[in-house]
Design a protein around this motif. Sequence first.
Motif, short mmCIF file in Angstrom:
data_model
loop_
_atom_site.label_atom_id
_atom_site.label_comp_id
_atom_site.label_asym_id
_atom_site.label_seq_id
_atom_site.Cartn_x
_atom_site.Cartn_y
_atom_site.Cartn_z
N GLY A 99 0.84 -1.20 0.00
CA GLY A 99 0.00 0.00 0.00
C GLY A 99 0.86 1.24 0.00
O GLY A 99 0.83 2.05 -0.91
N PHE A 100 1.68 1.39 1.07
CA PHE A 100 2.57 2.54 1.12
C PHE A 100 3.75 2.26 2.04
O PHE A 100 3.69 1.36 2.89
N SER A 101 4.79 3.05 1.85
CA SER A 101 5.97 3.01 2.70
C SER A 101 6.35 4.44 3.03
O SER A 101 6.35 5.30 2.15
N MET A 102 6.65 4.67 4.29
CA MET A 102 7.16 5.98 4.72
C MET A 102 8.62 5.80 5.12
O MET A 102 8.93 4.92 5.93
N LEU A 103 9.47 6.61 4.55
CA LEU A 103 10.90 6.55 4.81
C LEU A 103 11.25 7.82 5.58
O LEU A 103 11.09 8.92 5.07
N SER A 104 11.71 7.67 6.81
CA SER A 104 11.87 8.82 7.70
C SER A 104 13.29 8.93 8.23
O SER A 104 13.96 7.93 8.46
N MET A 105 13.71 10.18 8.46
CA MET A 105 15.01 10.48 9.05
C MET A 105 14.79 11.59 10.08
O MET A 105 14.25 12.64 9.74
N GLY A 160 7.23 15.63 6.03
CA GLY A 160 7.67 15.37 7.39
C GLY A 160 6.93 16.14 8.47
O GLY A 160 7.26 16.02 9.64
N ARG A 161 5.92 16.92 8.10
CA ARG A 161 5.21 17.71 9.11
C ARG A 161 4.57 16.85 10.19
O ARG A 161 4.65 17.16 11.38
N ALA A 162 3.91 15.78 9.80
CA ALA A 162 3.28 14.90 10.79
C ALA A 162 4.34 14.27 11.68
O ALA A 162 4.15 14.14 12.89
N LEU A 163 5.46 13.90 11.09
CA LEU A 163 6.57 13.35 11.86
C LEU A 163 7.09 14.39 12.85
O LEU A 163 7.33 14.09 14.02
#
Length: 176
Positions: A99-105, A160-163
Amino acid sequence: MELYTRAAHYLDAFQADMKRDFHLVCNAEYGDRRFPLFASYFCEDTSTLIFKNGKSVCSYEFCYFDVCEQLDEAAVRDYCAVLDDMAARYVPWSEPSHGFSMLSMVVLTAGAPDRAAQKAIKKYKNEQKRKRPEDGYGWCSGRLCVVNLSDGACWSNAHGRALANRVRQTVGKVQG
């Protein structure tokens, strides 16, 4: 040295907040780099209200945490390159259930990034959408969040705002 002591407290708080839902790895290696914390999340949704015929959708999140004494534009570009590479390595495009992937740093710093770095953070964009079997399935987006440990201020790209909002909650726990 104070930065690394403060960062350790923040990383402990992030781990406490994330341990219920995320698989956590301390001192994670990525290529030739080592990050103090890596978190991954997998969710399979098989809700009969949404899907019929036994289909499911899988979602993923991959998040690296790092500590950087002074964040300049070159360092931001380096973090963005890691996020771009994560899209190539981690996103399971070939899985029809993707469905989806979120890649975060999340980058913890000792002070505010300079203007050029703030601009580079805001400009970073990596969002991909795929709909055909030959291209892959689902979407992914790169999220970048930088936190000044001195005052808790955050900078992020649009995705990245939600993060950043979530990071602020954890930062508030440590500072409060």
